[in-house]
Design an enzyme around this catalytic site. Sequence first.
Site, PDB file in Angstrom:
ATOM      1  N   HIS A  82       0.800   5.806  -1.535  1.00 19.40           N
ATOM      2  CA  HIS A  82       0.246   6.845  -2.399  1.00 19.40           C
ATOM      3  C   HIS A  82       0.958   6.800  -3.746  1.00 19.40           C
ATOM      4  O   HIS A  82       1.948   7.510  -3.977  1.00 19.40           O
ATOM      5  CB  HIS A  82       0.401   8.217  -1.736  1.00 19.40           C
ATOM      6  CG  HIS A  82      -0.347   8.339  -0.438  1.00 19.40           C
ATOM      7  ND1 HIS A  82      -1.650   7.939  -0.298  1.00 19.40           N
ATOM      8  CD2 HIS A  82       0.036   8.828   0.769  1.00 19.40           C
ATOM      9  CE1 HIS A  82      -2.050   8.173   0.947  1.00 19.40           C
ATOM     10  NE2 HIS A  82      -1.051   8.697   1.599  1.00 19.40           N
ATOM     11  N   HIS A 141       0.841  -1.196   0.000  1.00 19.64           N
ATOM     12  CA  HIS A 141       0.000   0.000   0.000  1.00 19.64           C
ATOM     13  C   HIS A 141       0.876   1.247   0.000  1.00 19.64           C
ATOM     14  O   HIS A 141       1.969   1.263   0.578  1.00 19.64           O
ATOM     15  CB  HIS A 141      -0.947   0.010   1.215  1.00 19.64           C
ATOM     16  CG  HIS A 141      -0.241   0.184   2.533  1.00 19.64           C
ATOM     17  ND1 HIS A 141      -0.115   1.402   3.164  1.00 19.64           N
ATOM     18  CD2 HIS A 141       0.386  -0.713   3.337  1.00 19.64           C
ATOM     19  CE1 HIS A 141       0.545   1.245   4.295  1.00 19.64           C
ATOM     20  NE2 HIS A 141       0.866  -0.022   4.424  1.00 19.64           N
TER      21      HIS A 141
END
Length: 406
Positions: free
Chosen positions: A164, A162
Amino acid sequence: MPGRFGLLAALLLLGAMLFVEHQIRKLEQARAKLERVIARREAQSSESRLAAEHRQLQQPQRLLLPPTQPEAALGPAAVAAASAPVQPPADDSNDVVIVYNRVPKTGSTSFTNVAYDLCGRNSFHVLHINTTRNSPIMSLHDQAKFVSNVTTWKEMKPGFYHGHLSFIDFTKFGVNRKPIYINVVRDPIERLISYYYFLRFGDDYRPGLRRRKQGDKKTFDECVREGGSDCSAEKLWLQIPFFCGHSSECWNPGNRWALEQAKTNLLSEYLLVGVTEELEDFIMLLEAALPRFFKGATSHYRSGKRSHLRRTVEKKPPSRESIQRLQQSRAWQMEKEFYEFVLEQFQFVRAHAVLERGGELFPLAQNYFYEKIYPRHREFHGDRRKAALLQQQQQQQQQQQQPPLP
């Protein structure tokens, strides 16, 4: 004379203030560095522990000869083959990687904390993709390295990555098996407002951490009236490029091709994309589809203390005038179209996967089975009957687990 003393005192005071500010900045940098070191040590410790558990589970076993067949009757080749280490059978569920390229301020921290809480119980790895300055764009060579890591790092499988990061097309790099992409989106104006106040006041996750715009007391409405950059319509353009990818057109606000490409990627590359406003339903659907990772996730999210962990501080609702000004922009119109497209797809998937009883949603029981299995050899006939009985028992258990109709 007094004027000179006053000037000297002012210069000394200014110098002292600059010195103090410099020291504060150094302390903040030192604290940030210490936090990174601690986070890196914790990640390394977790990875080492999970790798050790994985190696222990993967220890090869030796095949023992049946006592009724002495070694002398088998011959040297058969004895050598029987005594060789036997590798455990390949398990496809362990060769799965999930990539959650999370959009900022969409509830991603609450969701990833569920994954962190479940990784030990469900035996998978969680890895955070920490890019420089949280940049969602990777260089081409970093993309190639990341694709190689995700596909060949066997010690970290099954894995949940995970960060951005905008969408990366794994097929461009010639890999045979792609990861499973998932994501969550949010109403574009709500997301922008949350991010605006987050940069100034932080949240209740790490309340002591100094934010980039800390000290700026200007409200979102004041920023819009003054034409500030942090509340401009261009700042709305974020969710589309996260799904569009690394092409230059993806990051051009208001680009129609980027919107269509984001829709195409969502339909063809993502297993499931939820919305912040219905995050619990998103988790429930993931648990039903990917129990290898998310078994127990729904109940944990409902009862866990970290279900709504991250709340932006000092967030004030915007005025109607501010909203109307943003809605006039092409960026908002396309982001809103994309959000509604995601919401429509998500609600369609949910409508065909869950059952509502007593005001609550429950995953539907399996509604298919196998029949007319050929060829009808004797050795397959008994196995087929066993499989049918087992399938019938599983369906009965699932129906018993569902609550009765009111």
